[in-house]
Design a protein around this motif. Structure first.
Motif, PDB file in Angstrom:
ATOM      1  N   MET A   1      29.199  42.158  36.124  1.00  0.00           N
ATOM      2  CA  MET A   1      30.385  42.548  36.874  1.00  0.00           C
ATOM      3  C   MET A   1      29.949  43.001  38.270  1.00  0.00           C
ATOM      4  O   MET A   1      29.090  43.833  38.420  1.00  0.00           O
ATOM      5  CB  MET A   1      31.122  43.675  36.143  1.00  0.00           C
ATOM      6  CG  MET A   1      32.353  44.157  36.869  1.00  0.00           C
ATOM      7  SD  MET A   1      33.249  45.452  36.019  1.00  0.00           S
ATOM      8  CE  MET A   1      34.404  44.472  35.091  1.00  0.00           C
ATOM      9  N   HIS A   2      30.605  42.434  39.278  1.00  0.00           N
ATOM     10  CA  HIS A   2      30.310  42.777  40.663  1.00  0.00           C
ATOM     11  C   HIS A   2      31.071  44.031  41.071  1.00  0.00           C
ATOM     12  O   HIS A   2      32.066  44.407  40.460  1.00  0.00           O
ATOM     13  CB  HIS A   2      30.691  41.619  41.593  1.00  0.00           C
ATOM     14  CG  HIS A   2      29.888  40.393  41.351  1.00  0.00           C
ATOM     15  ND1 HIS A   2      28.572  40.299  41.704  1.00  0.00           N
ATOM     16  CD2 HIS A   2      30.209  39.201  40.775  1.00  0.00           C
ATOM     17  CE1 HIS A   2      28.109  39.112  41.374  1.00  0.00           C
ATOM     18  NE2 HIS A   2      29.092  38.420  40.791  1.00  0.00           N
ATOM     19  N   ILE A   3      30.609  44.637  42.137  1.00  0.00           N
ATOM     20  CA  ILE A   3      31.233  45.875  42.624  1.00  0.00           C
ATOM     21  C   ILE A   3      32.681  45.631  43.037  1.00  0.00           C
ATOM     22  O   ILE A   3      33.536  46.487  42.827  1.00  0.00           O
ATOM     23  CB  ILE A   3      30.403  46.508  43.773  1.00  0.00           C
ATOM     24  CG1 ILE A   3      30.932  47.904  44.130  1.00  0.00           C
ATOM     25  CG2 ILE A   3      30.451  45.654  45.006  1.00  0.00           C
ATOM     26  CD1 ILE A   3      30.464  48.940  43.205  1.00  0.00           C
ATOM     27  N   SER A   4      32.975  44.454  43.620  1.00  0.00           N
ATOM     28  CA  SER A   4      34.354  44.176  44.035  1.00  0.00           C
ATOM     29  C   SER A   4      35.282  44.093  42.823  1.00  0.00           C
ATOM     30  O   SER A   4      36.424  44.553  42.872  1.00  0.00           O
ATOM     31  CB  SER A   4      34.423  42.895  44.856  1.00  0.00           C
ATOM     32  OG  SER A   4      34.026  41.789  44.078  1.00  0.00           O
ATOM     33  N   GLU A   5      34.819  43.507  41.740  1.00  0.00           N
ATOM     34  CA  GLU A   5      35.628  43.446  40.529  1.00  0.00           C
ATOM     35  C   GLU A   5      35.851  44.842  39.954  1.00  0.00           C
ATOM     36  O   GLU A   5      36.945  45.169  39.486  1.00  0.00           O
ATOM     37  CB  GLU A   5      34.953  42.559  39.483  1.00  0.00           C
ATOM     38  CG  GLU A   5      34.896  41.097  39.871  1.00  0.00           C
ATOM     39  CD  GLU A   5      34.045  40.275  38.915  1.00  0.00           C
ATOM     40  OE1 GLU A   5      33.497  40.850  37.943  1.00  0.00           O
ATOM     41  OE2 GLU A   5      33.927  39.066  39.133  1.00  0.00           O
ATOM     42  N   LEU A   6      34.814  45.645  40.018  1.00  0.00           N
ATOM     43  CA  LEU A   6      34.923  47.024  39.537  1.00  0.00           C
ATOM     44  C   LEU A   6      35.939  47.812  40.361  1.00  0.00           C
ATOM     45  O   LEU A   6      36.767  48.546  39.818  1.00  0.00           O
ATOM     46  CB  LEU A   6      33.554  47.702  39.574  1.00  0.00           C
ATOM     47  CG  LEU A   6      33.472  49.110  39.015  1.00  0.00           C
ATOM     48  CD1 LEU A   6      33.811  49.110  37.524  1.00  0.00           C
ATOM     49  CD2 LEU A   6      32.091  49.688  39.238  1.00  0.00           C
ATOM     50  N   LEU A   7      35.900  47.627  41.688  1.00  0.00           N
ATOM     51  CA  LEU A   7      36.857  48.310  42.561  1.00  0.00           C
ATOM     52  C   LEU A   7      38.286  47.856  42.281  1.00  0.00           C
ATOM     53  O   LEU A   7      39.206  48.680  42.258  1.00  0.00           O
ATOM     54  CB  LEU A   7      36.511  48.073  44.027  1.00  0.00           C
ATOM     55  CG  LEU A   7      35.297  48.828  44.559  1.00  0.00           C
ATOM     56  CD1 LEU A   7      35.002  48.413  45.988  1.00  0.00           C
ATOM     57  CD2 LEU A   7      35.499  50.318  44.474  1.00  0.00           C
ATOM     58  N   HIS A   8      38.475  46.563  42.064  1.00  0.00           N
ATOM     59  CA  HIS A   8      39.814  46.054  41.756  1.00  0.00           C
ATOM     60  C   HIS A   8      40.353  46.643  40.456  1.00  0.00           C
ATOM     61  O   HIS A   8      41.555  46.771  40.288  1.00  0.00           O
ATOM     62  CB  HIS A   8      39.802  44.520  41.672  1.00  0.00           C
ATOM     63  CG  HIS A   8      39.837  43.854  43.006  1.00  0.00           C
ATOM     64  ND1 HIS A   8      40.963  43.828  43.791  1.00  0.00           N
ATOM     65  CD2 HIS A   8      38.881  43.197  43.704  1.00  0.00           C
ATOM     66  CE1 HIS A   8      40.706  43.193  44.906  1.00  0.00           C
ATOM     67  NE2 HIS A   8      39.438  42.794  44.883  1.00  0.00           N
ATOM     68  N   ASP A   9      39.462  46.983  39.548  1.00  0.00           N
ATOM     69  CA  ASP A   9      39.890  47.580  38.282  1.00  0.00           C
ATOM     70  C   ASP A   9      40.132  49.081  38.392  1.00  0.00           C
ATOM     71  O   ASP A   9      41.028  49.618  37.746  1.00  0.00           O
ATOM     72  CB  ASP A   9      38.838  47.329  37.190  1.00  0.00           C
ATOM     73  CG  ASP A   9      38.731  45.862  36.812  1.00  0.00           C
ATOM     74  OD1 ASP A   9      39.695  45.105  37.096  1.00  0.00           O
ATOM     75  OD2 ASP A   9      37.688  45.474  36.249  1.00  0.00           O
ATOM     76  N   ILE A  77      43.311  44.394  48.719  1.00  0.00           N
ATOM     77  CA  ILE A  77      44.224  43.333  49.152  1.00  0.00           C
ATOM     78  C   ILE A  77      43.525  41.987  49.057  1.00  0.00           C
ATOM     79  O   ILE A  77      42.310  41.883  49.202  1.00  0.00           O
ATOM     80  CB  ILE A  77      44.752  43.569  50.581  1.00  0.00           C
ATOM     81  CG1 ILE A  77      43.612  43.710  51.565  1.00  0.00           C
ATOM     82  CG2 ILE A  77      45.675  44.745  50.622  1.00  0.00           C
ATOM     83  CD1 ILE A  77      44.055  43.704  52.993  1.00  0.00           C
ATOM     84  N   GLY A  78      44.309  40.949  48.799  1.00  0.00           N
ATOM     85  CA  GLY A  78      43.729  39.636  48.588  1.00  0.00           C
ATOM     86  C   GLY A  78      44.087  38.601  49.632  1.00  0.00           C
ATOM     87  O   GLY A  78      43.334  37.664  49.849  1.00  0.00           O
ATOM     88  N   THR A  79      45.240  38.763  50.300  1.00  0.00           N
ATOM     89  CA  THR A  79      45.683  37.747  51.253  1.00  0.00           C
ATOM     90  C   THR A  79      46.043  38.389  52.587  1.00  0.00           C
ATOM     91  O   THR A  79      46.233  39.596  52.682  1.00  0.00           O
ATOM     92  CB  THR A  79      46.916  36.994  50.723  1.00  0.00           C
ATOM     93  OG1 THR A  79      48.019  37.907  50.646  1.00  0.00           O
ATOM     94  CG2 THR A  79      46.654  36.379  49.358  1.00  0.00           C
ATOM     95  N   LEU A  80      46.154  37.539  53.592  1.00  0.00           N
ATOM     96  CA  LEU A  80      46.558  38.033  54.915  1.00  0.00           C
ATOM     97  C   LEU A  80      47.998  38.538  54.902  1.00  0.00           C
ATOM     98  O   LEU A  80      48.336  39.473  55.636  1.00  0.00           O
ATOM     99  CB  LEU A  80      46.380  36.942  55.970  1.00  0.00           C
ATOM    100  CG  LEU A  80      44.931  36.660  56.384  1.00  0.00           C
ATOM    101  CD1 LEU A  80      44.885  35.506  57.366  1.00  0.00           C
ATOM    102  CD2 LEU A  80      44.297  37.890  56.981  1.00  0.00           C
ATOM    103  N   ASP A  81      48.847  37.921  54.092  1.00  0.00           N
ATOM    104  CA  ASP A  81      50.235  38.391  53.983  1.00  0.00           C
ATOM    105  C   ASP A  81      50.283  39.811  53.445  1.00  0.00           C
ATOM    106  O   ASP A  81      51.043  40.651  53.934  1.00  0.00           O
ATOM    107  CB  ASP A  81      51.054  37.466  53.080  1.00  0.00           C
ATOM    108  CG  ASP A  81      51.320  36.115  53.721  1.00  0.00           C
ATOM    109  OD1 ASP A  81      51.248  36.027  54.961  1.00  0.00           O
ATOM    110  OD2 ASP A  81      51.594  35.155  52.967  1.00  0.00           O
ATOM    111  N   GLU A  82      49.484  40.090  52.416  1.00  0.00           N
ATOM    112  CA  GLU A  82      49.418  41.447  51.873  1.00  0.00           C
ATOM    113  C   GLU A  82      48.896  42.423  52.915  1.00  0.00           C
ATOM    114  O   GLU A  82      49.389  43.544  53.015  1.00  0.00           O
ATOM    115  CB  GLU A  82      48.523  41.484  50.636  1.00  0.00           C
ATOM    116  CG  GLU A  82      49.087  40.798  49.418  1.00  0.00           C
ATOM    117  CD  GLU A  82      48.115  40.770  48.256  1.00  0.00           C
ATOM    118  OE1 GLU A  82      46.946  41.182  48.413  1.00  0.00           O
ATOM    119  OE2 GLU A  82      48.518  40.333  47.172  1.00  0.00           O
TER     120      GLU A  82
END
Length: 113
Positions: A1-9, A77-82
């Motif tokens: 598990m990567h740090i970004s996945e951990l942060l998203h959780d 956030i995942g997209t530019l719209d967000e």
């Protein structure tokens, strides 16, 4: 598990309590302001500017909690719209915070005079 996945959780578990704290502070400040207003009408002991000042302080604190939750949202956030929506929401909350702090300062100066 990567740090970004951990942060998203993990980050949503920090965001929701901050938003809840802001909402609770708004509710408590509103109820307190209403109570003081009614008490002031009945007893004529509470000046309106003190009610406004106390209410503005409560809203300012609540906005700080809500702004903190928005800052945490920038991590996931995942997209530019967000991102665009988040930036607009943050900008509005910052403007409201500055207006409230200005109003508190003016109210404090008027109350001291």
């Amino acid at each position: 598990m990567h740090i970004s996945e951990l942060l998203h959780d993990i980050i949503p578990y920090a965001i929701y309590p901050l938003e809840l704290m802001g909402i609770v502070i708004i509710l408590i400040s509103s109820l307190k302001g209403f109570y003081m207003y009614v008490k002031g009408i009945i007893n004529r002991h509470v000046p309106d500017h003190l009610i406004k000042l106390d209410f503005a302080r409560g809203l300012g604190v609540a906005l700080e909690f809500l702004l903190a939750s928005e800052l945490l949202k920038t991590i996931i956030i995942g997209t530019l719209d967000e991102l665009l929506i988040l930036v607009i929401v943050m900008a509005l909350r910052i403007v409201f915070t500055f207006i409230l702090h200005w109003e508190i300062k003016e109210g404090s100066n008027n109350g001291e005079a």
